[in-house]
Design an enzyme around this catalytic site. Sequence first.
Site, PDB file in Angstrom:
ATOM      1  N   CYS A 342       0.834  -1.252   0.103  1.00 31.79           N
ATOM      2  CA  CYS A 342       0.144   0.042   0.016  1.00 31.79           C
ATOM      3  C   CYS A 342       0.955   1.214   0.112  1.00 31.79           C
ATOM      4  CB  CYS A 342      -0.902  -0.017   1.113  1.00 31.79           C
ATOM      5  SG  CYS A 342      -2.437   1.145   1.044  1.00 31.79           S
ATOM      6  N   HIS A 439      -3.850  -5.727   1.092  1.00 28.72           N
ATOM      7  CA  HIS A 439      -3.714  -5.943   2.732  1.00 28.72           C
ATOM      8  C   HIS A 439      -4.107  -7.257   3.046  1.00 28.72           C
ATOM      9  CE1 HIS A 439      -2.329  -1.923   3.954  1.00 28.72           C
ATOM     10  NE2 HIS A 439      -3.239  -1.291   3.256  1.00 28.72           N
TER      11      HIS A 439
END
Length: 493
Positions: A342, A439
Amino acid sequence: MSAAPRKLWDVAVTALMIQGTGSNVGKSLLVAGLCRAARRRGLSVAPFKPQNMSNNAAVTADGGEIGRAQALQARAAGLEPVVDMNPVLLKPESETGAQVIVQGKRLTSTRAADYAALKPGLMGYVLESFKRLRGQHDLILVEGAGSPAEVNLRAHDIANMGFARAADVPVILAGDIDRGGVIAQIVGTQAVLERGDAAQIAGFIINRFRGDPRLFDDGYKMIAARTGWRGYGVCPWFADAWKLPAEDALDLSAPARAAGLHIVCLALSRIANFDDLDPLALEPGVRLTMLGPGRAIPGDADLVILPGTKSTRADLAFLRAQGWDLDLLAHSRRGGHILGICGGYQMLGRTVADPDGVDGPPGTTPGLGLLQVDTVMAGDKCLSRVQGVHLGSGQPLQGYEMHMGRTCGEDQARPFATLAGGPEGAVSADGRVAGTYLHGMFATDAFRAAWLGGFGVARSDIGFEATVEATLDALADHLEEALDVDGLLAVAR
Protein backbone atom coordinates in the site's frame (compact mmCIF):
# COMPACT_ATOMS: atom_id res chain seq x y z
CA MET A 1 -12.12 -25.18 30.22
CA SER A 2 -15.35 -26.12 28.47
CA ALA A 3 -17.87 -23.54 27.35
CA ALA A 4 -20.21 -22.38 30.10
CA PRO A 5 -23.80 -23.60 29.89
CA ARG A 6 -26.52 -21.28 28.70
CA LYS A 7 -28.18 -19.30 31.44
CA LEU A 8 -31.23 -17.08 31.70
CA TRP A 9 -30.89 -13.84 33.64
CA ASP A 10 -33.53 -12.07 35.67
CA VAL A 11 -32.93 -8.78 33.86
CA ALA A 12 -33.12 -8.02 30.17
CA VAL A 13 -29.71 -8.28 28.52
CA THR A 14 -29.15 -5.20 26.36
CA ALA A 15 -25.76 -3.48 26.69
CA LEU A 16 -22.67 -3.29 28.88
CA MET A 17 -19.71 -0.93 28.45
CA ILE A 18 -16.08 -1.63 29.35
CA GLN A 19 -14.20 1.58 30.05
CA GLY A 20 -10.58 1.83 31.16
CA THR A 21 -8.53 3.86 33.59
CA GLY A 22 -6.35 4.81 30.62
CA SER A 23 -5.45 3.91 27.06
CA ASN A 24 -4.10 0.43 26.38
CA VAL A 25 -5.34 -1.20 29.58
CA GLY A 26 -6.71 -4.20 27.67
CA LYS A 27 -10.28 -3.06 26.94
CA SER A 28 -10.26 -4.43 23.39
CA LEU A 29 -9.28 -7.95 24.45
CA LEU A 30 -11.72 -7.92 27.36
CA VAL A 31 -14.58 -7.09 24.99
CA ALA A 32 -13.41 -9.69 22.45
CA GLY A 33 -13.26 -12.40 25.11
CA LEU A 34 -16.64 -11.44 26.53
CA CYS A 35 -18.13 -11.48 23.01
CA ARG A 36 -16.95 -15.06 22.57
CA ALA A 37 -18.16 -16.03 26.07
CA ALA A 38 -21.61 -14.52 25.42
CA ARG A 39 -21.85 -16.20 22.04
CA ARG A 40 -21.09 -19.57 23.65
CA ARG A 41 -24.04 -18.94 25.97
CA GLY A 42 -26.32 -18.77 22.97
CA LEU A 43 -26.66 -14.99 22.93
CA SER A 44 -26.65 -12.91 19.78
CA VAL A 45 -23.93 -10.42 20.72
CA ALA A 46 -22.29 -7.56 18.82
CA PRO A 47 -19.36 -5.24 19.67
CA PHE A 48 -19.58 -1.47 19.56
CA LYS A 49 -17.04 1.33 20.01
CA PRO A 50 -18.50 4.83 19.63
CA GLN A 51 -15.17 6.47 18.79
CA ASN A 52 -11.83 4.86 18.02
CA MET A 53 -8.45 6.29 17.09
CA SER A 54 -6.32 3.93 15.05
CA ASN A 55 -4.62 3.60 11.68
CA ASN A 56 -5.18 -0.15 11.83
CA ALA A 57 -8.51 -0.51 10.08
CA ALA A 58 -10.61 -3.24 8.50
CA VAL A 59 -12.83 -3.19 5.43
CA THR A 60 -16.39 -4.10 6.42
CA ALA A 61 -18.97 -6.28 4.74
CA ASP A 62 -20.97 -3.13 3.90
CA GLY A 63 -18.07 -1.41 2.16
CA GLY A 64 -16.72 0.92 4.83
CA GLU A 65 -13.91 0.86 7.34
CA ILE A 66 -13.76 0.44 11.11
CA GLY A 67 -11.05 -0.10 13.72
CA ARG A 68 -9.29 -3.46 13.50
CA ALA A 69 -10.17 -4.22 17.15
CA GLN A 70 -13.89 -4.06 16.38
CA ALA A 71 -13.40 -6.41 13.42
CA LEU A 72 -11.71 -8.90 15.77
CA GLN A 73 -14.50 -8.48 18.31
CA ALA A 74 -17.07 -9.10 15.57
CA ARG A 75 -15.25 -12.30 14.71
CA ALA A 76 -15.37 -13.33 18.36
CA ALA A 77 -19.12 -12.75 18.23
CA GLY A 78 -19.48 -14.82 15.03
CA LEU A 79 -20.38 -11.81 12.89
CA GLU A 80 -19.16 -10.04 9.79
CA PRO A 81 -17.93 -6.55 10.74
CA VAL A 82 -20.20 -3.65 9.75
CA VAL A 83 -19.67 0.10 9.99
CA ASP A 84 -22.18 0.52 12.84
CA MET A 85 -19.77 -1.33 15.16
CA ASN A 86 -17.43 1.70 15.11
CA PRO A 87 -19.32 4.75 13.82
CA VAL A 88 -16.51 7.27 14.42
CA LEU A 89 -12.92 6.35 13.52
CA LEU A 90 -10.09 8.87 13.79
CA LYS A 91 -7.03 8.06 11.66
CA PRO A 92 -4.02 10.21 12.66
CA GLU A 93 -2.34 11.92 9.72
CA SER A 94 0.11 14.05 11.71
CA GLU A 95 0.97 14.92 15.30
CA THR A 96 -1.93 17.38 15.39
CA GLY A 97 -4.44 16.19 12.80
CA ALA A 98 -6.54 13.21 11.82
CA GLN A 99 -8.91 11.96 9.17
CA VAL A 100 -12.46 11.57 10.50
CA ILE A 101 -14.33 8.47 9.31
CA VAL A 102 -18.06 8.46 10.08
CA GLN A 103 -20.09 5.28 9.60
CA GLY A 104 -17.34 3.88 7.42
CA LYS A 105 -16.73 6.86 5.10
CA ARG A 106 -14.35 9.82 5.21
CA LEU A 107 -16.10 12.93 6.49
CA THR A 108 -13.19 15.35 6.73
CA SER A 109 -9.68 15.90 8.01
CA THR A 110 -9.30 18.10 11.06
CA ARG A 111 -6.77 19.38 13.53
CA ALA A 112 -7.01 18.00 17.05
CA ALA A 113 -7.77 21.48 18.35
CA ASP A 114 -10.79 21.72 16.04
CA TYR A 115 -12.19 18.23 16.63
CA ALA A 116 -14.13 19.34 19.72
CA ALA A 117 -16.31 21.52 17.50
CA LEU A 118 -17.23 18.47 15.41
CA LYS A 119 -18.16 16.20 18.30
CA PRO A 120 -21.65 17.56 19.07
CA GLY A 121 -22.72 16.69 15.54
CA LEU A 122 -21.24 13.19 15.76
CA MET A 123 -23.27 11.95 18.74
CA GLY A 124 -26.31 11.55 16.49
CA TYR A 125 -24.41 9.13 14.23
CA VAL A 126 -23.12 7.23 17.26
CA LEU A 127 -26.59 6.78 18.78
CA GLU A 128 -28.07 5.91 15.39
CA SER A 129 -25.54 3.11 14.87
CA PHE A 130 -25.99 1.88 18.44
CA LYS A 131 -29.76 1.78 18.05
CA ARG A 132 -29.50 -0.25 14.83
CA LEU A 133 -27.21 -2.81 16.46
CA ARG A 134 -29.36 -3.00 19.56
CA GLY A 135 -32.38 -3.80 17.42
CA GLN A 136 -30.56 -6.75 15.82
CA HIS A 137 -28.93 -8.46 18.81
CA ASP A 138 -29.55 -9.62 22.37
CA LEU A 139 -26.47 -7.97 23.80
CA ILE A 140 -24.16 -5.12 22.79
CA LEU A 141 -20.71 -5.05 24.39
CA VAL A 142 -19.35 -1.52 24.20
CA GLU A 143 -15.70 -0.48 24.42
CA GLY A 144 -14.72 2.95 25.66
CA ALA A 145 -11.73 4.96 24.43
CA GLY A 146 -8.96 6.40 26.55
CA SER A 147 -10.33 7.08 30.02
CA PRO A 148 -13.36 8.77 31.60
CA ALA A 149 -10.87 10.34 34.03
CA GLU A 150 -9.91 12.75 31.23
CA VAL A 151 -12.59 15.09 32.56
CA ASN A 152 -11.13 17.98 30.60
CA LEU A 153 -12.61 16.24 27.53
CA ARG A 154 -16.01 15.53 29.12
CA ALA A 155 -17.90 18.29 27.28
CA HIS A 156 -19.58 16.75 24.21
CA ASP A 157 -17.88 13.40 24.95
CA ILE A 158 -19.00 10.59 22.65
CA ALA A 159 -16.42 7.96 23.63
CA ASN A 160 -16.98 7.28 27.33
CA MET A 161 -19.40 8.74 29.86
CA GLY A 162 -21.06 11.04 27.36
CA PHE A 163 -22.17 8.02 25.38
CA ALA A 164 -22.86 5.81 28.42
CA ARG A 165 -25.26 8.32 29.90
CA ALA A 166 -26.90 9.27 26.60
CA ALA A 167 -27.62 5.59 25.87
CA ASP A 168 -28.04 4.61 29.56
CA VAL A 169 -25.45 1.83 29.39
CA PRO A 170 -23.91 0.55 32.65
CA VAL A 171 -20.12 0.70 32.85
CA ILE A 172 -17.44 -1.64 34.18
CA LEU A 173 -14.10 0.09 34.80
CA ALA A 174 -10.93 -1.88 33.95
CA GLY A 175 -7.58 -1.03 35.52
CA ASP A 176 -4.18 -2.27 34.35
CA ILE A 177 -2.16 -3.55 37.30
CA ASP A 178 0.85 -4.30 35.07
CA ARG A 179 1.61 -0.60 34.64
CA GLY A 180 1.42 -0.04 38.43
CA GLY A 181 -0.73 2.09 40.69
CA VAL A 182 -3.98 0.29 39.93
CA ILE A 183 -5.56 1.31 43.26
CA ALA A 184 -4.95 4.96 42.41
CA GLN A 185 -6.12 4.34 38.83
CA ILE A 186 -9.56 3.20 39.93
CA VAL A 187 -10.07 5.20 43.14
CA GLY A 188 -8.68 8.29 41.43
CA THR A 189 -11.04 7.89 38.49
CA GLN A 190 -14.01 7.89 40.83
CA ALA A 191 -12.62 10.94 42.64
CA VAL A 192 -12.49 13.13 39.52
CA LEU A 193 -15.77 12.02 37.95
CA GLU A 194 -18.91 14.11 38.23
CA ARG A 195 -21.45 12.39 40.49
CA GLY A 196 -23.79 11.31 37.72
CA ASP A 197 -20.94 9.80 35.72
CA ALA A 198 -19.61 7.91 38.74
CA ALA A 199 -23.10 6.52 39.35
CA GLN A 200 -23.05 4.99 35.85
CA ILE A 201 -20.20 2.68 36.91
CA ALA A 202 -21.41 -0.67 38.24
CA GLY A 203 -18.08 -2.26 39.12
CA PHE A 204 -14.43 -2.82 38.29
CA ILE A 205 -11.99 -5.37 36.87
CA ILE A 206 -8.28 -5.69 37.60
CA ASN A 207 -6.55 -6.64 34.36
CA ARG A 208 -3.11 -7.99 33.36
CA PHE A 209 -2.00 -9.42 36.71
CA ARG A 210 1.29 -11.35 36.68
CA GLY A 211 1.76 -14.03 39.33
CA ASP A 212 -0.68 -15.30 41.97
CA PRO A 213 -3.84 -13.10 41.92
CA ARG A 214 -4.46 -13.91 45.58
CA LEU A 215 -1.54 -11.64 46.43
CA PHE A 216 -3.77 -8.70 45.49
CA ASP A 217 -6.67 -9.68 47.77
CA ASP A 218 -6.09 -6.78 50.18
CA GLY A 219 -5.77 -4.23 47.38
CA TYR A 220 -8.91 -5.58 45.72
CA LYS A 221 -10.89 -5.22 48.95
CA MET A 222 -9.50 -1.72 49.46
CA ILE A 223 -10.73 -0.59 46.03
CA ALA A 224 -14.19 -2.00 46.71
CA ALA A 225 -14.33 -0.33 50.13
CA ARG A 226 -13.15 3.07 48.90
CA THR A 227 -15.36 3.20 45.79
CA GLY A 228 -18.42 1.20 46.85
CA TRP A 229 -18.18 -0.58 43.50
CA ARG A 230 -18.33 -4.33 43.16
CA GLY A 231 -15.26 -6.13 41.89
CA TYR A 232 -15.77 -8.70 39.12
CA GLY A 233 -12.38 -10.34 39.32
CA VAL A 234 -8.65 -10.16 38.80
CA CYS A 235 -7.64 -11.20 35.28
CA PRO A 236 -4.12 -12.60 34.82
CA TRP A 237 -1.91 -11.64 31.89
CA PHE A 238 -3.05 -13.45 28.73
CA ALA A 239 0.20 -14.78 27.30
CA ASP A 240 -1.22 -15.64 23.86
CA ALA A 241 -2.49 -12.11 23.16
CA TRP A 242 0.29 -11.65 20.58
CA LYS A 243 -1.46 -14.21 18.35
CA LEU A 244 -4.39 -11.82 17.88
CA PRO A 245 -4.35 -8.65 15.76
CA ALA A 246 -3.18 -5.72 17.88
CA GLU A 247 -4.53 -2.21 17.48
CA ASP A 248 -1.31 -0.44 18.45
CA ALA A 249 1.65 -1.28 16.24
CA LEU A 250 4.29 -2.27 18.75
CA ASP A 251 2.17 -3.33 21.74
CA LEU A 252 2.18 -7.06 21.16
CA SER A 253 5.11 -8.75 19.48
CA ALA A 254 5.86 -12.38 18.74
CA PRO A 255 8.50 -14.22 20.75
CA ALA A 256 12.00 -13.41 19.49
CA ARG A 257 13.67 -16.08 17.35
CA ALA A 258 17.39 -16.45 16.83
CA ALA A 259 17.18 -18.00 13.37
CA GLY A 260 15.01 -18.15 10.28
CA LEU A 261 14.27 -15.94 7.29
CA HIS A 262 14.99 -12.46 8.63
CA ILE A 263 12.14 -10.13 7.69
CA VAL A 264 12.55 -6.53 8.79
CA CYS A 265 9.51 -4.25 8.82
CA LEU A 266 10.10 -0.52 9.04
CA ALA A 267 7.99 0.96 11.86
CA LEU A 268 6.94 4.12 10.07
CA SER A 269 5.61 7.04 12.11
CA ARG A 270 2.12 6.65 10.60
CA ILE A 271 2.24 2.88 10.13
CA ALA A 272 -1.16 1.46 9.17
CA ASN A 273 -2.70 -1.98 8.84
CA PHE A 274 0.38 -3.54 10.39
CA ASP A 275 -1.59 -6.70 11.21
CA ASP A 276 -0.59 -7.70 7.67
CA LEU A 277 2.47 -9.11 9.44
CA ASP A 278 0.66 -11.25 12.03
CA PRO A 279 0.62 -14.46 9.94
CA LEU A 280 4.35 -14.08 9.25
CA ALA A 281 5.08 -13.65 12.96
CA LEU A 282 3.47 -17.03 13.66
CA GLU A 283 5.71 -18.89 11.22
CA PRO A 284 8.48 -20.87 12.97
CA GLY A 285 10.81 -20.38 10.00
CA VAL A 286 10.56 -16.57 10.14
CA ARG A 287 12.43 -14.08 12.32
CA LEU A 288 10.42 -10.87 12.24
CA THR A 289 11.94 -7.56 13.39
CA MET A 290 9.87 -4.40 13.81
CA LEU A 291 12.57 -1.77 13.27
CA GLY A 292 12.04 1.40 15.25
CA PRO A 293 13.39 4.88 14.51
CA GLY A 294 17.07 5.53 14.96
CA ARG A 295 18.09 1.96 14.15
CA ALA A 296 19.84 0.95 10.93
CA ILE A 297 18.43 -1.81 8.74
CA PRO A 298 20.51 -4.85 9.79
CA GLY A 299 22.90 -6.26 7.26
CA ASP A 300 21.56 -9.79 7.72
CA ALA A 301 18.03 -8.85 6.64
CA ASP A 302 16.74 -11.13 3.88
CA LEU A 303 13.59 -9.11 3.16
CA VAL A 304 12.60 -5.57 4.11
CA ILE A 305 8.91 -4.70 4.20
CA LEU A 306 7.68 -1.13 3.79
CA PRO A 307 4.20 -1.37 5.34
CA GLY A 308 1.08 0.68 4.91
CA THR A 309 1.01 4.25 6.16
CA LYS A 310 -1.67 6.85 6.73
CA SER A 311 0.53 9.55 5.18
CA THR A 312 2.86 8.39 2.42
CA ARG A 313 4.73 11.64 1.76
CA ALA A 314 5.18 12.43 5.46
CA ASP A 315 6.50 8.94 6.10
CA LEU A 316 8.88 9.21 3.15
CA ALA A 317 10.40 12.16 4.98
CA PHE A 318 10.44 10.14 8.21
CA LEU A 319 12.10 7.21 6.42
CA ARG A 320 14.82 9.45 5.03
CA ALA A 321 15.36 11.06 8.44
CA GLN A 322 16.26 7.61 9.80
CA GLY A 323 18.72 7.01 6.96
CA TRP A 324 16.63 4.06 5.81
CA ASP A 325 16.68 5.24 2.19
CA LEU A 326 20.44 4.67 2.09
CA ASP A 327 20.09 1.39 3.98
CA LEU A 328 17.52 0.19 1.43
CA LEU A 329 19.84 0.99 -1.46
CA ALA A 330 22.65 -0.92 0.25
CA HIS A 331 20.30 -3.81 0.99
CA SER A 332 19.25 -3.89 -2.66
CA ARG A 333 22.87 -3.85 -3.88
CA ARG A 334 23.60 -6.84 -1.63
CA GLY A 335 20.84 -8.77 -3.41
CA GLY A 336 18.25 -8.36 -0.68
CA HIS A 337 14.51 -8.39 -1.35
CA ILE A 338 12.07 -5.53 -0.69
CA LEU A 339 8.26 -5.61 -0.50
CA GLY A 340 6.09 -2.50 -0.32
CA ILE A 341 2.47 -2.80 0.78
CA CYS A 342 0.00 0.00 0.00
CA GLY A 343 1.75 3.22 1.12
CA GLY A 344 5.00 1.28 1.15
CA TYR A 345 4.37 0.40 -2.52
CA GLN A 346 3.87 4.09 -3.31
CA MET A 347 7.16 4.97 -1.57
CA LEU A 348 9.12 2.52 -3.72
CA GLY A 349 8.24 4.43 -6.89
CA ARG A 350 9.81 7.46 -8.51
CA THR A 351 7.37 10.13 -7.30
CA VAL A 352 4.34 10.60 -5.06
CA ALA A 353 2.29 13.62 -6.16
CA ASP A 354 -0.58 15.18 -4.23
CA PRO A 355 -1.74 18.13 -6.36
CA ASP A 356 -4.97 18.69 -4.42
CA GLY A 357 -3.59 18.16 -0.91
CA VAL A 358 -5.80 15.16 -0.10
CA ASP A 359 -3.05 13.52 2.01
CA GLY A 360 -1.33 16.62 3.37
CA PRO A 361 0.01 19.85 1.85
CA PRO A 362 -0.11 19.91 -1.97
CA GLY A 363 3.12 18.97 -3.68
CA THR A 364 5.27 16.19 -5.08
CA THR A 365 7.81 14.11 -3.15
CA PRO A 366 10.55 12.03 -4.77
CA GLY A 367 10.14 8.34 -4.05
CA LEU A 368 12.88 5.79 -3.47
CA GLY A 369 13.15 4.96 -7.17
CA LEU A 370 13.32 1.20 -6.59
CA LEU A 371 10.25 0.61 -8.77
CA GLN A 372 9.54 2.32 -12.08
CA VAL A 373 6.10 3.62 -11.10
CA ASP A 374 4.58 6.95 -10.10
CA THR A 375 1.64 7.69 -7.78
CA VAL A 376 -0.89 10.53 -7.84
CA MET A 377 -3.09 11.06 -4.78
CA ALA A 378 -6.47 11.67 -6.36
CA GLY A 379 -9.92 10.16 -6.67
CA ASP A 380 -12.08 8.39 -4.14
CA LYS A 381 -10.66 6.13 -1.49
CA CYS A 382 -10.54 2.50 -2.60
CA LEU A 383 -12.20 0.18 -0.03
CA SER A 384 -12.81 -3.35 -1.23
CA ARG A 385 -12.29 -7.01 -0.42
CA VAL A 386 -10.52 -8.84 -3.23
CA GLN A 387 -9.50 -12.27 -4.43
CA GLY A 388 -6.83 -13.09 -6.98
CA VAL A 389 -3.76 -15.09 -7.88
CA HIS A 390 -0.16 -14.33 -6.96
CA LEU A 391 1.76 -14.57 -10.23
CA GLY A 392 5.10 -15.55 -8.71
CA SER A 393 3.71 -18.71 -7.09
CA GLY A 394 0.46 -19.30 -8.99
CA GLN A 395 -1.35 -19.49 -5.63
CA PRO A 396 -4.79 -17.97 -5.00
CA LEU A 397 -4.93 -15.28 -2.35
CA GLN A 398 -7.46 -12.98 -0.79
CA GLY A 399 -7.20 -9.68 1.01
CA TYR A 400 -8.48 -6.13 0.85
CA GLU A 401 -7.57 -2.74 -0.58
CA MET A 402 -7.72 0.47 1.46
CA HIS A 403 -5.90 3.37 -0.15
CA MET A 404 -5.97 6.76 -1.78
CA GLY A 405 -4.12 7.36 -5.03
CA ARG A 406 -3.49 5.71 -8.37
CA THR A 407 -0.16 4.16 -9.33
CA CYS A 408 1.13 3.49 -12.83
CA GLY A 409 4.44 2.86 -14.58
CA GLU A 410 6.63 0.50 -16.56
CA ASP A 411 7.16 -2.08 -13.79
CA GLN A 412 3.43 -2.80 -13.75
CA ALA A 413 4.13 -4.83 -16.90
CA ARG A 414 5.28 -7.41 -14.31
CA PRO A 415 2.31 -7.42 -11.91
CA PHE A 416 2.43 -8.83 -8.40
CA ALA A 417 -0.98 -10.48 -8.76
CA THR A 418 -4.03 -10.68 -10.97
CA LEU A 419 -7.47 -9.78 -9.62
CA ALA A 420 -10.92 -9.87 -11.17
CA GLY A 421 -10.35 -6.32 -12.36
CA GLY A 422 -7.00 -7.12 -14.00
CA PRO A 423 -3.30 -6.98 -13.04
CA GLU A 424 -2.30 -5.54 -9.67
CA GLY A 425 0.99 -4.26 -8.28
CA ALA A 426 4.46 -4.19 -9.79
CA VAL A 427 7.72 -6.15 -9.71
CA SER A 428 11.18 -4.89 -10.66
CA ALA A 429 13.03 -6.34 -13.65
CA ASP A 430 15.33 -8.39 -11.39
CA GLY A 431 12.38 -9.66 -9.34
CA ARG A 432 13.83 -8.49 -6.03
CA VAL A 433 11.55 -5.48 -5.43
CA ALA A 434 7.76 -5.82 -5.41
CA GLY A 435 4.86 -3.54 -4.57
CA THR A 436 1.18 -4.27 -4.01
CA TYR A 437 -1.93 -2.58 -2.65
CA LEU A 438 -3.15 -5.86 -1.13
CA HIS A 439 -3.55 -5.96 2.63
CA GLY A 440 -4.24 -9.17 4.53
CA MET A 441 -2.88 -11.50 1.86
CA PHE A 442 -0.58 -13.42 4.20
CA ALA A 443 -3.60 -14.79 6.06
CA THR A 444 -4.11 -17.12 3.06
CA ASP A 445 -2.18 -20.18 4.24
CA ALA A 446 -1.35 -21.80 0.89
CA PHE A 447 -0.15 -18.52 -0.63
CA ARG A 448 1.91 -17.65 2.43
CA ALA A 449 3.57 -21.08 2.43
CA ALA A 450 4.39 -20.83 -1.28
CA TRP A 451 5.65 -17.25 -0.99
CA LEU A 452 7.89 -18.11 1.95
CA GLY A 453 9.00 -21.25 0.11
CA GLY A 454 10.46 -18.99 -2.54
CA PHE A 455 12.87 -17.77 0.15
CA GLY A 456 13.73 -21.31 1.21
CA VAL A 457 11.42 -21.46 4.26
CA ALA A 458 10.11 -24.95 4.94
CA ARG A 459 6.33 -25.28 4.83
CA SER A 460 4.72 -25.27 8.29
CA ASP A 461 1.37 -26.55 9.41
CA ILE A 462 0.32 -23.12 10.71
CA GLY A 463 -3.30 -22.29 9.88
CA PHE A 464 -3.64 -18.58 10.57
CA GLU A 465 -7.44 -18.35 10.70
CA ALA A 466 -7.62 -21.50 12.83
CA THR A 467 -5.01 -20.02 15.18
CA VAL A 468 -7.03 -16.84 15.65
CA GLU A 469 -10.19 -18.85 16.35
CA ALA A 470 -8.41 -21.08 18.86
CA THR A 471 -6.89 -18.05 20.57
CA LEU A 472 -10.29 -16.35 20.88
CA ASP A 473 -11.62 -19.52 22.49
CA ALA A 474 -8.63 -19.58 24.84
CA LEU A 475 -9.22 -15.91 25.69
CA ALA A 476 -12.85 -16.62 26.57
CA ASP A 477 -11.75 -19.56 28.75
CA HIS A 478 -9.19 -17.28 30.40
CA LEU A 479 -11.89 -14.73 31.30
CA GLU A 480 -14.30 -17.44 32.50
CA GLU A 481 -11.69 -18.70 34.95
CA ALA A 482 -10.71 -15.26 36.26
CA LEU A 483 -13.85 -13.14 36.17
CA ASP A 484 -17.49 -13.44 37.20
CA VAL A 485 -18.71 -13.46 33.62
CA ASP A 486 -22.29 -14.35 34.55
CA GLY A 487 -22.29 -11.45 36.98
CA LEU A 488 -20.97 -9.07 34.34
CA LEU A 489 -23.60 -10.06 31.81
CA ALA A 490 -26.29 -9.69 34.47
CA VAL A 491 -25.28 -6.02 34.88
CA ALA A 492 -26.24 -5.25 31.27
CA ARG A 493 -29.46 -3.37 30.67
